[in-house]
Design a protein around this motif. Structure first.
Motif, PDB file in Angstrom:
ATOM      1  N   THR A   4       0.900  -1.200   0.023  1.00  0.00           N
ATOM      2  CA  THR A   4       0.123  -0.035  -0.144  1.00  0.00           C
ATOM      3  C   THR A   4       0.959   1.218  -0.173  1.00  0.00           C
ATOM      4  O   THR A   4       0.399   2.346  -0.482  1.00  0.00           O
ATOM      5  N   GLU A  50      -5.668   9.363  -4.975  1.00  0.00           N
ATOM      6  CA  GLU A  50      -5.031   8.137  -5.003  1.00  0.00           C
ATOM      7  C   GLU A  50      -3.818   7.715  -3.874  1.00  0.00           C
ATOM      8  O   GLU A  50      -3.896   6.715  -3.213  1.00  0.00           O
ATOM      9  N   SER A  65      -2.256  -4.335  -0.947  1.00  0.00           N
ATOM     10  CA  SER A  65      -3.186  -3.594  -1.840  1.00  0.00           C
ATOM     11  C   SER A  65      -4.241  -4.570  -2.710  1.00  0.00           C
ATOM     12  O   SER A  65      -5.172  -3.960  -2.967  1.00  0.00           O
ATOM     13  N   THR A  69      -9.824  -2.045  -0.240  1.00  0.00           N
ATOM     14  CA  THR A  69     -10.315  -1.065  -1.130  1.00  0.00           C
ATOM     15  C   THR A  69      -9.777   0.584  -0.645  1.00  0.00           C
ATOM     16  O   THR A  69      -9.884   0.607   0.589  1.00  0.00           O
ATOM     17  N   ARG A  70      -9.380   1.155  -1.586  1.00  0.00           N
ATOM     18  CA  ARG A  70      -8.575   2.490  -1.224  1.00  0.00           C
ATOM     19  C   ARG A  70      -9.569   3.335  -0.767  1.00  0.00           C
ATOM     20  O   ARG A  70     -10.608   3.492  -1.484  1.00  0.00           O
ATOM     21  N   ASP A  76     -13.652   6.402   5.519  1.00  0.00           N
ATOM     22  CA  ASP A  76     -13.344   5.185   5.112  1.00  0.00           C
ATOM     23  C   ASP A  76     -12.707   4.060   5.505  1.00  0.00           C
ATOM     24  O   ASP A  76     -12.863   3.021   4.842  1.00  0.00           O
TER      25      ASP A  76
END
Length: 160
Positions: A4, A50, A65, A69-70, A76
């Motif tokens: 990530t 991003e 990653s 979920t980004r 979030d």
């Protein structure tokens, strides 16, 4: 390095490439500022968001990653495990999302109009008002702010 964190670095690198191209085209003066903003702002902004999302996952301890979920913001992210406090880095980002350069980056509609809630605040040393249209200097300030914050947090985390 976590995947990530690598994804965050990759997105930030790609945003910087776009900003270099944008700056070069600005200096050539073959296109209007409006046309360049329309061409470069949405893509630059998306890459910065991003990078931010991947970095948030890294701070949350999510290293793969492919299994994540980004996120678009700290809201979030999954809640910390019971009995664990929110990390200071994530808490700092949650605060930055409420005002300043990060709030503007996340709230902007990507069409060059300033975000309604970005009324007069500092963006990486630049004074930005709700009357100043977004453009190259503001996007550079976003990129520099994100890169500096990520580097500072990396240094802080590596000391632990």
């Amino acid at each position: 390095m976590a995947r990530t964190r690598g994804e965050a670095n990759r997105a930030l690198y790609r945003a910087r490439i776009l900003l270099e191209a944008w700056d070069r085209m600005r200096s050539e003066q073959r296109h209007s500022d409006v046309a360049l903003i329309d061409a470069f702002l949405p893509a630059s902004r998306e890459l910065l968001i991003e990078a931010y999302g991947w970095f948030l996952l890294s701070l949350a301890g999510i290293e793969d990653s492919a299994k994540a979920t980004r996120p678009q913001s700290t809201v979030d992210l999954p809640a910390p495990d019971p009995g664990k406090a929110l990390s200071p880095e994530i808490a700092e980002f949650a605060q930055l999302e409420k005002g300043g350069w990060l709030a503007q980056l996340l709230a902007d509609d990507g069409k060059g109009a300033p975000a309604a809630q970005s009324a007069q605040g500092a963006v990486g040393g630049l004074l930005v008002s709700d009357r100043e249209p977004l453009g190259y200097p503001v996007v550079v300030a976003w990129a520099e702010g994100l890169a500096a914050t990520m580097a500072r947090m990396d240094d802080s985390l590596s000391e632990c």
